[in-house]
Design an enzyme around this catalytic site. Sequence first.
Site, mmCIF file in Angstrom:
data_model
loop_
_atom_site.group_PDB
_atom_site.id
_atom_site.type_symbol
_atom_site.label_atom_id
_atom_site.label_comp_id
_atom_site.label_asym_id
_atom_site.label_seq_id
_atom_site.Cartn_x
_atom_site.Cartn_y
_atom_site.Cartn_z
ATOM 1 N N ASP A 9 -10.362 -3.321 -7.209
ATOM 2 C CA ASP A 9 -9.627 -3.559 -5.980
ATOM 3 C C ASP A 9 -10.659 -3.947 -4.922
ATOM 4 O O ASP A 9 -11.870 -3.785 -5.121
ATOM 5 C CB ASP A 9 -8.886 -2.274 -5.585
ATOM 6 C CG ASP A 9 -8.321 -2.329 -4.188
ATOM 7 O OD1 ASP A 9 -7.541 -3.246 -3.901
ATOM 8 O OD2 ASP A 9 -8.672 -1.455 -3.380
ATOM 9 N N ASP A 11 -10.059 -3.983 -0.709
ATOM 10 C CA ASP A 11 -10.011 -3.181 0.517
ATOM 11 C C ASP A 11 -9.938 -1.694 0.183
ATOM 12 O O ASP A 11 -9.052 -1.243 -0.539
ATOM 13 C CB ASP A 11 -8.790 -3.569 1.351
ATOM 14 C CG ASP A 11 -8.879 -4.999 1.873
ATOM 15 O OD1 ASP A 11 -9.887 -5.324 2.514
ATOM 16 O OD2 ASP A 11 -7.950 -5.785 1.617
ATOM 17 N N ASP A 172 -8.758 2.490 -4.925
ATOM 18 C CA ASP A 172 -8.673 3.642 -4.023
ATOM 19 C C ASP A 172 -7.253 4.081 -3.731
ATOM 20 O O ASP A 172 -7.052 5.032 -2.977
ATOM 21 C CB ASP A 172 -9.367 3.326 -2.697
ATOM 22 C CG ASP A 172 -8.601 2.290 -1.884
ATOM 23 O OD1 ASP A 172 -8.368 1.191 -2.408
ATOM 24 O OD2 ASP A 172 -8.228 2.586 -0.728
#
Length: 225
Positions: A9, A11, A172
């Site tokens: 991922d 961001d 995240d």
Amino acid sequence: MSLRLVIFDVDGTLVDSQADILASMQAAFGATGLAVPAREEILAIVGLSLPQAMARLAPKADKTARAEMVEAYKAAYLALRAEKGTPDSSPLYPHVRKVLDQLHAEPDTLLGIATGKSRRGLDKLVDGHDMRPLFVTQQCADDHPSKPHPSMIEAALSETGVEPHRAVMIGDTSYDMDMARSAGILAIGVTWGYHDAERLRDAHLVIDDIRLLPGLLTQIWEQTA
């Protein structure tokens, strides 16, 4: 040689872009005169594609208003990046570049991206950090349904020819973990991003420091050889 694929991922995992995300969301809501959600609410939807994010944050707004918010968000985000430059607008988390370079140097390890960013936004980011050569597959919101749909991971596996049991997703958010599980690959959560540990409960593994990732991956590859 059996190839393995590490999908990241962006961001909240590779870069800390929360300041620009929050500012751009303020601009988006300001464009329609709606009250701006709390910081925690905004960061909770990071990872979703923008239309889905706006639908969650402004469920009472009609489609026209949400479309206006999406465009206002994009314009504000691009303006902030142009003003500050990518390294300051979306700085890499500590030790990220060193770990990416280390993994990229392994001849049988391929790196990929699966992000809710647009193609334009992703291009700006990887070029601004001079990271394009590191990633052999880059999946984004323009070409796929929003996370947690497994389409991005399925495309990355198809492009690289890697079997699911030799691939992992690093992210995240709960959306990343759900996406990985739906695609049948290992989900590794990271705690320095935008979802807390409780929301990462569906991860197979969780790490607190990206410097632990190469060693963890070595253990995983040995078990799946």
